[in-house]
Design a protein around this motif. Sequence first.
Motif, PDB file in Angstrom:
ATOM      1  N   MET A  44      -1.772 -11.998  -5.660  1.00 48.67           N
ATOM      2  CA  MET A  44      -1.260 -10.521  -6.838  1.00 48.67           C
ATOM      3  C   MET A  44      -1.421  -9.371  -6.079  1.00 48.67           C
ATOM      4  O   MET A  44      -0.600  -8.299  -6.112  1.00 48.67           O
ATOM      5  CB  MET A  44      -1.833 -10.661  -8.099  1.00 48.67           C
ATOM      6  N   LYS A  45      -2.583  -9.095  -5.508  1.00 49.51           N
ATOM      7  CA  LYS A  45      -2.923  -7.901  -4.966  1.00 49.51           C
ATOM      8  C   LYS A  45      -1.930  -7.512  -3.487  1.00 49.51           C
ATOM      9  O   LYS A  45      -1.502  -6.743  -3.387  1.00 49.51           O
ATOM     10  CB  LYS A  45      -4.362  -7.806  -4.410  1.00 49.51           C
ATOM     11  N   ALA A  46      -1.813  -8.756  -2.862  1.00 47.90           N
ATOM     12  CA  ALA A  46      -0.883  -8.761  -1.734  1.00 47.90           C
ATOM     13  C   ALA A  46       0.530  -8.318  -2.065  1.00 47.90           C
ATOM     14  O   ALA A  46       1.231  -7.595  -1.561  1.00 47.90           O
ATOM     15  CB  ALA A  46      -1.214  -9.950  -0.956  1.00 47.90           C
ATOM     16  N   MET A  47       0.905  -8.930  -3.238  1.00 49.00           N
ATOM     17  CA  MET A  47       2.249  -8.499  -3.744  1.00 49.00           C
ATOM     18  C   MET A  47       2.422  -7.285  -4.078  1.00 49.00           C
ATOM     19  O   MET A  47       3.508  -6.475  -3.722  1.00 49.00           O
ATOM     20  CB  MET A  47       2.780  -9.583  -4.679  1.00 49.00           C
ATOM     21  N   LYS A  48       1.478  -6.584  -4.786  1.00 49.38           N
ATOM     22  CA  LYS A  48       1.532  -5.413  -5.246  1.00 49.38           C
ATOM     23  C   LYS A  48       1.454  -4.435  -3.899  1.00 49.38           C
ATOM     24  O   LYS A  48       2.209  -3.348  -3.992  1.00 49.38           O
ATOM     25  CB  LYS A  48       0.368  -4.922  -6.039  1.00 49.38           C
ATOM     26  N   GLU A  49       0.708  -4.709  -2.789  1.00 51.48           N
ATOM     27  CA  GLU A  49       0.715  -3.850  -1.586  1.00 51.48           C
ATOM     28  C   GLU A  49       1.848  -4.015  -1.046  1.00 51.48           C
ATOM     29  O   GLU A  49       2.478  -3.016  -0.419  1.00 51.48           O
ATOM     30  CB  GLU A  49      -0.487  -4.206  -0.860  1.00 51.48           C
ATOM     31  N   ASP A  50       2.926  -5.214  -1.050  1.00 54.26           N
ATOM     32  CA  ASP A  50       3.990  -5.261  -0.344  1.00 54.26           C
ATOM     33  C   ASP A  50       5.061  -4.689  -1.075  1.00 54.26           C
ATOM     34  O   ASP A  50       5.843  -4.027  -0.550  1.00 54.26           O
ATOM     35  CB  ASP A  50       4.352  -6.773  -0.425  1.00 54.26           C
ATOM     36  N   ASP A  51       5.069  -4.421  -2.405  1.00 56.71           N
ATOM     37  CA  ASP A  51       5.801  -3.571  -3.320  1.00 56.71           C
ATOM     38  C   ASP A  51       5.671  -2.192  -3.041  1.00 56.71           C
ATOM     39  O   ASP A  51       6.653  -1.477  -2.936  1.00 56.71           O
ATOM     40  CB  ASP A  51       5.834  -4.217  -4.647  1.00 56.71           C
ATOM     41  N   GLU A  52       4.291  -1.722  -2.780  1.00 57.93           N
ATOM     42  CA  GLU A  52       4.227  -0.233  -2.456  1.00 57.93           C
ATOM     43  C   GLU A  52       4.588   0.161  -1.095  1.00 57.93           C
ATOM     44  O   GLU A  52       5.079   1.343  -1.036  1.00 57.93           O
ATOM     45  CB  GLU A  52       2.938   0.202  -2.810  1.00 57.93           C
ATOM     46  N   LYS A  53       4.427  -0.830  -0.199  1.00 56.96           N
ATOM     47  CA  LYS A  53       4.699  -0.444   1.208  1.00 56.96           C
ATOM     48  C   LYS A  53       6.224  -0.090   1.495  1.00 56.96           C
ATOM     49  O   LYS A  53       6.435   1.003   2.084  1.00 56.96           O
ATOM     50  CB  LYS A  53       4.214  -1.439   2.282  1.00 56.96           C
ATOM     51  N   PRO A  54       7.236  -0.857   1.089  1.00 59.78           N
ATOM     52  CA  PRO A  54       8.522  -0.571   1.564  1.00 59.78           C
ATOM     53  C   PRO A  54       9.069   0.834   0.686  1.00 59.78           C
ATOM     54  O   PRO A  54       9.952   1.436   1.403  1.00 59.78           O
ATOM     55  CB  PRO A  54       9.310  -1.876   0.831  1.00 59.78           C
TER      56      PRO A  54
END
Length: 84
Positions: A44-54
Amino acid sequence: MLGNLNGWHLLILLAVILLLFGAAKLPALAKSVGQSARVFRGEMKAMKEDDEKPADGTASSTAADTTSTAATPPKPADSAEPKP
């Protein structure tokens, strides 16, 4: 849903779980549940980081792509055929 559970309900629930799984299997069950929860939180943390990066990188890379394309001439495309 679980708001109506009181102390006695939880005690009965724990007794049923103990009867179903046995005392020997409970530590292994708790360990696997803990590992699963840890993996889930990490994903879940990785998905949130991926959503914020783009969202941050899209605006700057688009502007950089436009300026870099205009400043440098395009390179010739390599042919798809292998060279001997």
